[in-house]
Design an enzyme around this catalytic site. Sequence first.
Site, PDB file in Angstrom:
ATOM      1  N   ASP A 175     -27.085  65.989  -5.801  1.00  0.00           N
ATOM      2  CA  ASP A 175     -25.604  65.638  -5.637  1.00  0.00           C
ATOM      3  C   ASP A 175     -25.140  65.697  -4.261  1.00  0.00           C
ATOM      4  O   ASP A 175     -24.342  66.152  -3.999  1.00  0.00           O
ATOM      5  CB  ASP A 175     -24.592  66.467  -6.373  1.00  0.00           C
ATOM      6  N   GLU A 215     -20.010  58.336 -12.693  1.00  0.00           N
ATOM      7  CA  GLU A 215     -19.689  59.659 -12.006  1.00  0.00           C
ATOM      8  C   GLU A 215     -19.787  59.624 -10.556  1.00  0.00           C
ATOM      9  O   GLU A 215     -20.511  58.933 -10.094  1.00  0.00           O
ATOM     10  CB  GLU A 215     -20.508  60.797 -12.704  1.00  0.00           C
TER      11      GLU A 215
HETATM   12  C1  6LW Z   1     -23.118  66.152 -11.671  1.00  0.00           C
HETATM   13  C2  6LW Z   1     -23.292  64.725 -12.186  1.00  0.00           C
HETATM   14  C3  6LW Z   1     -24.423  64.702 -12.255  1.00  0.00           C
HETATM   15  O1  6LW Z   1     -21.991  66.661 -11.809  1.00  0.00           O
HETATM   16  O2  6LW Z   1     -24.962  65.694 -12.610  1.00  0.00           O
HETATM   17  O3  6LW Z   1     -26.125  63.393 -10.981  1.00  0.00           O
HETATM   18  C4  6LW Z   1     -24.081  66.943 -12.518  1.00  0.00           C
HETATM   19  N1  6LW Z   1     -24.991  63.528 -11.642  1.00  0.00           N
HETATM   20  O4  6LW Z   1     -22.472  63.954 -11.325  1.00  0.00           O
HETATM   21  C5  6LW Z   1     -24.788  67.980 -12.190  1.00  0.00           C
HETATM   22  O5  6LW Z   1     -25.663  67.744 -11.076  1.00  0.00           O
END
Ligand code: 6LW
Length: 579
Positions: free
Chosen positions: A72, A242
Site C-alpha cells: 500500500d 479500495e
Molecule cells: C488495505 C487495502 C488492501 O487496506 O489491503 O491491497 C489492506 N489492499 O487497500 C491492507 O493492506
Amino acid sequence: MLRAKQRTVALAVGVAAAVGLGCAAVTDASKPRPPAPPVAAAPQPTFINAILPGVDGKPTFANPILSGMNPDPSICRVGADFYLVTSSFEYFPGVPIYHSRDLVNWTLIGHALTRESQLDLAGVYSSGGIYAPTLRHHAGRFYMITTLVGSPRRGGNFNFFVTADDPRGPWSDPIALDGNEGKDGFDPSLLFADGEAYYLRDGKGPTQDHPRVYQTRIDPTTGARREPMKEIWQGTGGIWPEGAHLYKMKGRYYLFAAEGGTEYGHMEVVGRADTPFGPFEPSPKNPILTHRDRGEHPIQATGHVDLVEFDDGTTWAVFLGVRPQGGRYQHLGRETFLAPVQFSADGWPMIGDGGRVELRLPAPALANRPPAATPARDDFDHPALSLAWNSVRNPHAGDVSLAARPGFARIAGSAVTLSDAGSPAAIVQCQRHFKLRARASLDFAPREANEEAGLTVRASDAFHYDLAVKRGAAGREALLATRIAGASAVVGRAPIPDGAVTLEVSADETSYTFAVGDGAGAQRQVLGALPTRTLSAEEIGRKGKNHFTGIMIGLYATGNGRPSTAPADFDWFEYAPAE
Ligand code: 6LW
C-alpha cells in the site's frame, strides 16, 4: 576513530527499553570491553537499486524498489526529494518513511508513529493494525493519514492523521476523523486543491466486499468536516474497490482506485470528473494496471497505486505487487513497485506498458543517487537500535536494552510468547531477499526449563519457525520448533556447549535451513529445513486467516508464561543477502 567491530550499527529511534533483568551479576568476563567511544549516527537501512544499461544502452532499474513487506505504498514529492510510506500492521513503530532523490534508491529515515499516544496496538490481531497510509505535503507541512484496524480500545476502525514539518519527525499526536462514524471506514486519502482539503476513504457498501468510496472536505488543522461524507465511487463492478486517491491533473479530477482484491485478481482503475465530487466517468481503457491475465508472470497482484508528478508533468506510479515462489506462494509479502504513467491524447492514463510492468524497466530521467549500503552486521554498539528493528505491537519497557550490557542487545524474556496476541520480548526486521543468511551470536544460560531465547522467522502469532536455546533434561540444547496454525512442534534438536552460540537461518526461494554453531560459528550443526510455503499468505489464508504481512526475521526471549530469570544477550545480528 571507532573500533571497526563497533562502528557498524545503524542508529535511530527503534525499540529502546530500560535496563534488563536486574541480574547485574551476569557480565561476560571473557569479553572485556573498553567503554565505547561516542558514536556517530550509523547508516540507516537502505534499498540500493541495481541500475543496468538496457538494450538501448539507457539505464534500467529493478522492481520491486522496496522489497519485503512494503504494501500500500503512498508517495509525495517536495522539490527534488521523494518521500514514501507503507503499511505496518501489528508492528511498532508504525508507518515507515522512506526518502529518495531518484525514485529507485531509498533510505528508511524514520517512522510517523513512534509513541504510544500515537499508536496503541494492544490486542490487535496479526495483520490488523495500521493499514494503507497516505502521505501528502501542503503549505510546508507533511500529512500522514491512515487507519488503525482491529483495536479493541477503538471498537472498530479508527481513521486519523498526524502532521510534521520534517518527515524525520517529530510527528503530531493523532487528529481523529469521522467522530463516532466510519467504524468500517478504511484506506483514507487526502487531496489539497482549490484551497480545500478533500478527505476520502472507503466505507459501507451493499456487501462487505463491495465497499464504496466516500468524500468530504475537512479543516486540515482539526479534521472537522465541512459537510457530510458523500458517496463518490462504486468501482467498475469488481470486488473490493479500495485504496482510492484523488488527483487534480490537467485541470480535471482523476480518481484512481484498486479493485479485485489484493491477490491475483488485483487491478487499478481510474475515473475522471470536472468537479472533485464527480460524477466520475470510468476510463474506457480500464483496468490501467493488472497482471490478473498474466498468470505465469513473476510479478502478480499488481494494484493500489499512488502517483507522483514532476514539475514537467512526467508522472510515475508506485503500487504493490507480489513475487510468488514455488508455485503461487508469496511469503515476503506485498512489495513496492514503480512504473511510468503515460497519458493518451485524450488525457486517459495508463500504467507501464498497456497496464503491464516488468522486473526491469527504463529508469526515471533522474541522476542515480545510491546511498551507502546497509552494513550486514549490527553489533548493537549504539545507544539506540537501527530503524530496521521493530517490535510486535507496542514494546514493554525493560524487554530490550542496549544499556544493560554495553555492546549487546539484552532481551529479558517475559511471560509473553511469540504465539500470544501480546508484545513478546523480541525485535524483528523485514526479510527483504529470497536468498540470504541471517545469523546471531547469543549468550544465554537458561536456569529453568521454561526459559527460552533465540532466532525467529515470523509470519504471524500463529505461524512462525523458531531456533531456540533452552535447558533440556541433559543440559542446554538448541531446538527447532514450528508454530503452524496455532499448533507447536519440535522438529529438530541438538545439545550445545556452554558459552555463546551462533544461531543461523539460510533462506532460498522455497526453504529455510536452520543451524547452530559455537561462539565463533564453528562446529555447525544443521537442525532442519522448513518450507517457505507454510508461511505464505496463500497457505495462511487457506487456514482462514487474512494475511497481509510478510516474513520478519528477529531475536526473542520468553519465559513461556512467566518472566525468565536469565537474560538473553545478543552480541550481534547479521543479515547477509545472497542474491
Ligand atoms: C488495505 C487495502 C488492501 O487496506 O489491503 O491491497 C489492506 N489492499 O487497500 C491492507 O493492506
